[in-house]
Enzyme design. Structure first.
Site, PDB file in Angstrom:
ATOM      1  N   THR A 191       0.819  -1.212   0.000  1.00  0.00           N
ATOM      2  CA  THR A 191       0.000   0.000   0.000  1.00  0.00           C
ATOM      3  C   THR A 191       0.850   1.257   0.000  1.00  0.00           C
ATOM      4  O   THR A 191       1.834   1.326   0.717  1.00  0.00           O
ATOM      5  CB  THR A 191      -0.808   0.026   1.317  1.00  0.00           C
ATOM      6  OG1 THR A 191      -1.450  -1.199   1.470  1.00  0.00           O
ATOM      7  CG2 THR A 191      -1.774   1.179   1.347  1.00  0.00           C
ATOM      8  N   ARG A 236     -13.698  -8.079   0.972  1.00  0.00           N
ATOM      9  CA  ARG A 236     -12.770  -7.801   2.083  1.00  0.00           C
ATOM     10  C   ARG A 236     -12.196  -6.380   1.985  1.00  0.00           C
ATOM     11  O   ARG A 236     -11.825  -5.907   0.932  1.00  0.00           O
ATOM     12  CB  ARG A 236     -11.637  -8.822   2.064  1.00  0.00           C
ATOM     13  CG  ARG A 236     -10.549  -8.606   3.120  1.00  0.00           C
ATOM     14  CD  ARG A 236      -9.377  -7.828   2.568  1.00  0.00           C
ATOM     15  NE  ARG A 236      -8.220  -7.837   3.466  1.00  0.00           N
ATOM     16  CZ  ARG A 236      -7.149  -7.063   3.306  1.00  0.00           C
ATOM     17  NH1 ARG A 236      -7.083  -6.219   2.298  1.00  0.00           N
ATOM     18  NH2 ARG A 236      -6.148  -7.130   4.143  1.00  0.00           N
TER      19      ARG A 236
END
Ligand SMILES: *[C@@H]1O[C@H](CO)[C@@H](O)[C@H](O)[C@H]1NC(C)=O
Ligand SMILES: *[C@@H]1O[C@H](CO)[C@@H](O)[C@H](O)[C@H]1NC(C)=O
Ligand SMILES: *[C@@H]1O[C@H](CO)[C@@H](O)[C@H](O)[C@H]1NC(C)=O
Length: 345
Positions: A205, A233
């Site tokens: 990320t 999710r």
């Protein structure tokens, strides 16, 4: 009387003087996870051209979305079980504490842009799934397929490997050997976080923290989440305090790694609170990692931290396959984007 009150004042000046001096030459500061250099530079350019800290975080993360940084940000990466790429992003204003975020965003490329619209055009914090897509379309974003030849290949390879790895437990058929669909099994094995297998690739990320000259802070994240995740999710990235947090009265932080673990510890919020308590950013980051280690020694994760005078640091959890964490720094002192590394603890 006058003498008495002057003395402490002098002390305060002596103590704060150098810090302020260093601080002012260090600010503004752009700090982001991983060696995503073009993102750092995009954020810096935004500040130089007069943009706000929010503008800088948005442009930095948007750069990674467009470049598909490491295949883990933006379209065409991390297909889920159904082969779809979905996006999570967040942006937080440390002056007002306003947050805009999207989770499980489908068929829209610029997730951080949509998060910014949530911040600016709604009184909500987090929109998810198909409804977030509808919101994005109403804000002028294009609805388009996020799959690419590469993401389709990754997904068919996974199907060919009998859907390994996956994130199911206590189901039949045995998820370590077979694809789904799964049903709950009668026997429930207790959760064993200490023995969690970690794949250190594919959760990179982008998390970004920006501190302005005047001490204004902002933080943000953007990711396409965990490869082969169960459809629907959402990880830590779009959750304030987990993926990122910013507060002008203390500092800002962002996290990267195994989002399902990170999310449970609110690492970015906790790091900011450690800095508020007086810890240096690197110590604040380390303390956050140590807290998670106690429960989940094998988790994959790293945190970046910066305070409002421009000091910064990072920390990561040491694994056999992950011993050093790279992050990017750009401040006035360096006057260029610089990759720094920290040894994991
Ligand atoms: C960063 O930008 C440069 C110049 O536009 C480009 O050549 C390079 O490929 C970019 N880096 C990545 C990782 O995309
Ligand atoms: C978790 O897994 C490890 C490694 O297999 C084992 O040593 C430990 O006893 C397990 N803990 C629990 C609570 O099952
Ligand atoms: C910073 O770098 C730019 C070019 O990258 C240069 O034009 C500028 O003079 C530098 N500023 C300082 C203070 O060194």
């Amino acid at each position: 009387m006058a003498r008495k009150s002057n003395l402490p004042e002098l002390f305060v000046l002596v103590l704060l003087g150098p810090a302020l001096e260093v601080g002012s030459s260090r600010l503004p500061l752009v700090l982001n996870t991983w060696p995503f250099k073009n993102a750092t530079e995009a954020a810096w350019r935004t500040l130089l051209s007069g943009g706000s800290v929010l503008d800088a975080v948005e442009s930095g993360c948007a750069m990674c979305e467009a470049e598909q940084c490491d295949g883990t940000v933006g379209f065409g990466g991390s297909p889920d079980e159904l082969g779809e790429t979905t996006l999570d992003a967040m942006i937080m204003d440390g002056t007002t504490m306003a947050v805009g975020a999207v989770g499980d965003l489908r068929r829209i490329k610029n997730a951080i842009g949509v998060a910014r619209k949530v911040l600016e055009h709604t009184t909500h914090t987090l929109l998810v799934g198909e409804s977030a897509t509808k919101f994005a379309e109403s804000m002028g974003f294009t609805n388009e397929d996020l799959s690419t030849r590469s993401s389709r290949a990754i997904h068919s390879d996974w199907l060919a490997r009998k859907c390994q790895p996956n994130y199911w437990r206590n189901v039949v058929p045995d998820p370590t050997k077979h694809c789904g669909p799964y049903k709950p099994s009668d026997v429930l094995e207790p959760s064993n976080l200490t023995y969690r297998e970690t794949d250190v690739h594919g959760h990179d990320t982008i998390g970004m923290v920006v501190i302005h000259k005047m001490g204004r802070t902002a933080a943000g994240t953007s990711t396409n989440g965990l490869k082969f995740k169960i459809h629907g999710r959402i990880g830590d990235s779009p959750v304030p305090g987990a993926g990122a947090y910013a507060d002008d009265t203390a500092g800002a932080a962002a996290a990267t790694g195994d989002g399902d673990t990170l999310l449970r510890f609110l690492p970015s919020y906790q790091a900011v609170e450690y800095m508020r308590g007086g810890d240096e950013p690197s110590v604040a980051c380390q303390k956050v990692i140590s807290r998670i280690q106690k429960y989940s020694p094998k988790f994959f994760g790293a945190v970046i931290c910066a305070n409002v005078i421009g000091s910064y640091g990072a920390a990561c959890n040491k694994l056999p396959t992950f011993t050093q964490f790279s992050f990017m720094v750009y401040n006035s002192l360096k006057n260029q984007s610089t990759e720094e590394k920290v040894d994991c603890i």
